[in-house]
Design a protein around this motif. Structure first.
Motif, mmCIF file in Angstrom:
data_model
loop_
_atom_site.group_PDB
_atom_site.id
_atom_site.type_symbol
_atom_site.label_atom_id
_atom_site.label_comp_id
_atom_site.label_asym_id
_atom_site.label_seq_id
_atom_site.Cartn_x
_atom_site.Cartn_y
_atom_site.Cartn_z
ATOM 1 N N TRP A 76 118.213 112.999 66.722
ATOM 2 C CA TRP A 76 118.088 114.016 65.683
ATOM 3 C C TRP A 76 119.453 114.235 65.038
ATOM 4 N N LEU A 77 120.175 115.284 65.404
ATOM 5 C CA LEU A 77 121.533 115.436 64.862
ATOM 6 C C LEU A 77 122.474 114.390 65.453
ATOM 7 N N ALA A 78 122.123 113.851 66.586
ATOM 8 C CA ALA A 78 122.817 112.684 67.130
ATOM 9 C C ALA A 78 121.972 111.451 66.808
ATOM 10 N N GLU A 79 122.576 110.461 66.159
ATOM 11 C CA GLU A 79 121.856 109.238 65.799
ATOM 12 C C GLU A 79 121.634 108.337 67.005
ATOM 13 N N SER A 80 122.558 108.421 67.964
ATOM 14 C CA SER A 80 122.445 107.601 69.168
ATOM 15 C C SER A 80 123.336 108.214 70.250
ATOM 16 N N TRP A 81 123.224 107.693 71.453
ATOM 17 C CA TRP A 81 124.038 108.194 72.558
ATOM 18 C C TRP A 81 124.193 107.106 73.615
ATOM 19 N N ASP A 82 125.257 107.229 74.370
ATOM 20 C CA ASP A 82 125.536 106.333 75.493
ATOM 21 C C ASP A 82 125.638 107.179 76.755
ATOM 22 N N ILE A 83 125.181 106.618 77.867
ATOM 23 C CA ILE A 83 125.248 107.302 79.160
ATOM 24 C C ILE A 83 126.043 106.426 80.114
ATOM 25 N N SER A 84 127.012 107.004 80.774
ATOM 26 C CA SER A 84 127.858 106.245 81.697
ATOM 27 C C SER A 84 127.037 105.731 82.877
ATOM 28 N N ALA A 85 127.563 104.750 83.551
ATOM 29 C CA ALA A 85 126.845 104.115 84.665
ATOM 30 C C ALA A 85 126.506 105.107 85.770
ATOM 31 N N GLY A 189 122.240 127.525 59.989
ATOM 32 C CA GLY A 189 121.998 126.301 60.742
ATOM 33 C C GLY A 189 121.884 125.100 59.841
ATOM 34 N N THR A 190 121.466 123.979 60.433
ATOM 35 C CA THR A 190 121.273 122.744 59.672
ATOM 36 C C THR A 190 119.802 122.481 59.389
ATOM 37 N N GLY A 191 118.904 123.365 59.822
ATOM 38 C CA GLY A 191 117.475 123.125 59.739
ATOM 39 C C GLY A 191 116.902 123.192 58.341
ATOM 40 N N PRO A 192 115.597 122.905 58.212
ATOM 41 C CA PRO A 192 114.962 122.850 56.896
ATOM 42 C C PRO A 192 114.765 124.213 56.232
ATOM 43 N N TRP A 193 114.969 125.298 56.971
ATOM 44 C CA TRP A 193 114.767 126.641 56.427
ATOM 45 C C TRP A 193 115.993 127.508 56.661
ATOM 46 N N LYS A 194 116.159 128.503 55.817
ATOM 47 C CA LYS A 194 117.204 129.504 56.021
ATOM 48 C C LYS A 194 116.599 130.887 55.816
ATOM 49 N N LEU A 195 117.026 131.820 56.656
ATOM 50 C CA LEU A 195 116.552 133.203 56.562
ATOM 51 C C LEU A 195 117.355 133.917 55.477
ATOM 52 N N VAL A 196 116.641 134.483 54.486
ATOM 53 C CA VAL A 196 117.338 135.115 53.363
ATOM 54 C C VAL A 196 117.093 136.616 53.279
ATOM 55 N N GLU A 197 116.055 137.108 53.953
ATOM 56 C CA GLU A 197 115.787 138.541 53.854
ATOM 57 C C GLU A 197 114.957 139.005 55.047
ATOM 58 N N THR A 198 115.327 140.175 55.578
ATOM 59 C CA THR A 198 114.545 140.817 56.627
ATOM 60 C C THR A 198 114.315 142.269 56.247
ATOM 61 N N ARG A 199 113.066 142.679 56.275
ATOM 62 C CA ARG A 199 112.716 144.086 56.105
ATOM 63 C C ARG A 199 112.005 144.540 57.370
ATOM 64 N N ASN A 209 115.980 125.015 52.669
ATOM 65 C CA ASN A 209 117.404 124.684 52.680
ATOM 66 C C ASN A 209 117.635 123.476 51.767
ATOM 67 N N ASP A 210 118.192 123.725 50.600
ATOM 68 C CA ASP A 210 118.398 122.654 49.613
ATOM 69 C C ASP A 210 119.373 121.588 50.105
ATOM 70 N N LEU A 211 120.185 121.925 51.113
ATOM 71 C CA LEU A 211 121.163 120.976 51.638
ATOM 72 C C LEU A 211 120.638 120.203 52.839
ATOM 73 N N TYR A 212 119.364 120.372 53.145
ATOM 74 C CA TYR A 212 118.822 119.750 54.353
ATOM 75 C C TYR A 212 118.922 118.229 54.280
ATOM 76 N N TRP A 213 119.362 117.622 55.369
ATOM 77 C CA TRP A 213 119.585 116.192 55.423
ATOM 78 C C TRP A 213 118.287 115.386 55.510
ATOM 79 N N GLY A 214 117.222 116.022 56.008
ATOM 80 C CA GLY A 214 115.950 115.323 56.192
ATOM 81 C C GLY A 214 114.990 115.594 55.046
ATOM 82 N N THR A 215 113.716 115.433 55.317
ATOM 83 C CA THR A 215 112.689 115.699 54.316
ATOM 84 C C THR A 215 112.589 117.202 54.089
ATOM 85 N N LYS A 216 112.816 117.625 52.866
ATOM 86 C CA LYS A 216 112.838 119.057 52.564
ATOM 87 C C LYS A 216 111.423 119.619 52.480
ATOM 88 N N PRO A 217 111.253 120.893 52.823
ATOM 89 C CA PRO A 217 109.933 121.518 52.715
ATOM 90 C C PRO A 217 109.403 121.465 51.293
#
Length: 533
Positions: A76-85, A189-199, A209-217
């Motif tokens: 996801w936010l990591a494209e790949s990973w390595d694990i030591s022996a 955050g980096t997610g597809p949504w951002k909280l803009v108002e709470t009542r 989130n217009d800056l979202y790296w993935g497929t936008k809502p």
């Protein structure tokens, strides 16, 4: 009684008169999706728990790796990973070009900043063994992050998928001093949504989130209206105030009552669906408190409750019957354990053999001058829990067991779970990706009812030791053997009354497309939804 019937009839007629036909509430031009929840989503601190709502935290914040359908872990936010022996060092290669919703870059420094903030308040996360296993965090370069562990902790990747506490807040959202334990400046955050108002008590408004790296809502906005009760939510859907019902079924804790869901499903002009089993609905039975500190009493309870009738008449086919703490579909949990079949005669024989007797003219059993009586504790406004408790009360009365029903506000209920002031208390397992490892890990801390329910077991220390061992085992067969020992012991000691396998449900109009269940019961993929064009 006549007045009550009249009120119910009047309400039904009112509903019929204001029912909005499918498609008439919102057209394809609407750029706002209307949903509802029982409370505001909270400040959305990614490193904290209540009152932050998990589904909303998952909308705003993202993990390094994500749990996918089928039980796999995907980049996801990591494209790949390595694990030591030796299994102790994880090196994550971060996705490039990702930005937080305020425009600041997502990089290894931000990852380390979040890890270090969680570690600073590690005691708040005692339930999660992964946090205790972290030895060191390191920025290798701007897009490479290294995580060193004290042991080869096998659920590392699964627990990095969790919605909390290990997702990523922008550095600009950190409070002065960097300690997120009590507050944050803003939920960025980096997610597809951002909280803009709470009542408060009204709604929470999210924007794409217009800056979202993935497929936008597809929707520009998601309005989450605060509707405290399930009946009110059903009316809101029927009148077109909300477009979608998505979440668990059941009055009180659910989106709508199961009977209401079945009514919607029978209408034929709405889309409805039930997910696969996602967690287990259970009652914990206190082994450390009279009279359930008696194994025979716990076993008699499990044999005495007519679970099939509860599933048939209260869960109405939406939740299948559960006979073990975890579904056999969960890793390491297909153990062939024999269920406690409903058998009133066997239950009565167990109690008699343990010395419980009914004195002449008495309604309830006694032993050594003490009455066989216990409390069943539930959330007071959860009518499904209350109905289940009432059925169990009746079943156990026939065995001579006195049951007192204790319904309380959620805060008091949770306090009771932690303090052990219960005979039996409602709860549920957490589903994927938590079960069984995270859930078992939490049994060793008084964070939930499980610790207290098991505290009176003579082998409690041994169970806890085996849980610790299984989490750091590097041998698959050893791991399987340890889980078998742990789960078989808990099953035989009758500290859980499994009721049903919990499911999520959806109800929506046919024009709303892309409605599908997420990989876990806490993730609602609103970003995939759109009006039919």
């Amino acid at each position: 009684m006549k007045k009550a019937c009249f009120k119910f009839l009047a309400a039904s007629l009112l509903l019929a008169s204001i029912m909005v036909l499918p498609g008439s509430a919102h057209g394809a031009q609407s750029d706002t999706l209307n949903y509802s929840w029982s409370a505001n989503v909270g400040p959305l601190n990614p490193h904290a728990y209540s009152p932050n709502q998990m589904f909303a935290q998952a909308m705003v914040y993202e993990p390094l790796v994500r749990y996918a359908k089928g039980g796999t872990v995907v980049p996801w936010l990591a494209e790949s990973w390595d694990i030591s022996a030796d299994g102790k060092v994880y090196t994550f290669h971060l996705r490039k070009g990702v930005r937080f919703s305020d425009g600041t870059p997502f990089d290894a420094a931000a990852v380390k900043m979040n890890f270090d903030a969680v570690l600073k308040s590690a005691h708040r996360h005692d339930w999660l063994e992964f946090i205790a296993q972290i030895a060191q965090t390191k920025v290798v370069d701007s897009h490479t992050f290294e995580l060193s562990l004290k042991n080869a902790y096998y659920p590392t990747l699964q627990e990095l998928c969790l919605i909390r506490p290990m997702r990523f807040l922008a550095p600009s959202g950190f409070p002065d001093g960097g300690d997120t334990a009590t507050s944050i400046k803003a939920p960025i955050g980096t997610g597809p949504w951002k909280l803009v108002e709470t009542r408060k008590g009204e709604h929470d408004l999210f924007e794409s989130n217009d800056l979202y790296w993935g497929t936008k809502p597809t929707f520009k906005r998601l309005m989450v209206k605060v509707i405290p009760d399930s009946d009110g939510r059903a009316i809101a859907f029927e009148t077109g105030e909300i477009d979608l019902i998505f979440g668990s079924g059941g009055h009180g804790s659910g989106q709508i009552g199961i009977d209401t869901f079945n009514r919607f499903a029978a209408m034929g002009n709405l889309e409805t669906a039930i997910s696969h089993p996602q967690a287990t609905r259970v009652l914990a039975i206190n082994s450390n408190l009279f009279p359930t500190n008696d194994l025979a009493v716990r076993q008699a309870i499990l044999h005495g409750v007519a679970k099939a009738a509860i599933v048939k008449h209260l869960f109405l086919g939406v939740e299948p019957q559960a006979d073990t703490l975890f579904s056999p579909d969960m890793p390491y949990c297909d153990l062939g354990l024999s269920p406690f079949e409903h058998d009133g005669q066997k239950a009565a024989a167990l109690l008699e053999a343990a010395g419980w007797k009914r004195e002449k003219g008495a309604e309830y059993l006694t032993r050594d001058g003490r009455e066989l009586a216990l409390d069943i504790c539930f959330v007071g406004n959860d009518t499904l829990q209350k109905s289940v408790a009432e059925v169990i009360q009746g079943d156990l009365r026939r065995l001579g067991i006195k049951v007192r029903l204790v319904g309380e506000e959620m805060d008091s209920f949770l306090t009771r779970q932690k303090s052990g002031e219960f005979g039996m208390i409602f709860g549920d397992t957490w589903g994927a990706p938590y079960d069984p490892h995270s859930f078992c890990s939490s049994m060793r801390q008084p964070a939930h009812a499980d610790y207290q329910a098991q505290l009176g077991l003579p082998m409690k220390k041994e169970i806890d030791r085996k849980i610790g061992d299984v989490l750091i085992s590097v041998d698959e067969q050893t791991r399987q053997d340890l889980y078998r020992d742990i789960l078989t012991t808990l099953h035989e000691q009758a500290v859980y009354l499994p009721l049903s396998y919990m499911t999520n449900i959806t109800v929506h109009r046919p024009q709303l497309r892309g409605v599908e269940f997420g990989p876990t019961k806490y993730e609602f993929p609103f970003e995939n939804m759109h009006w039919e064009r």
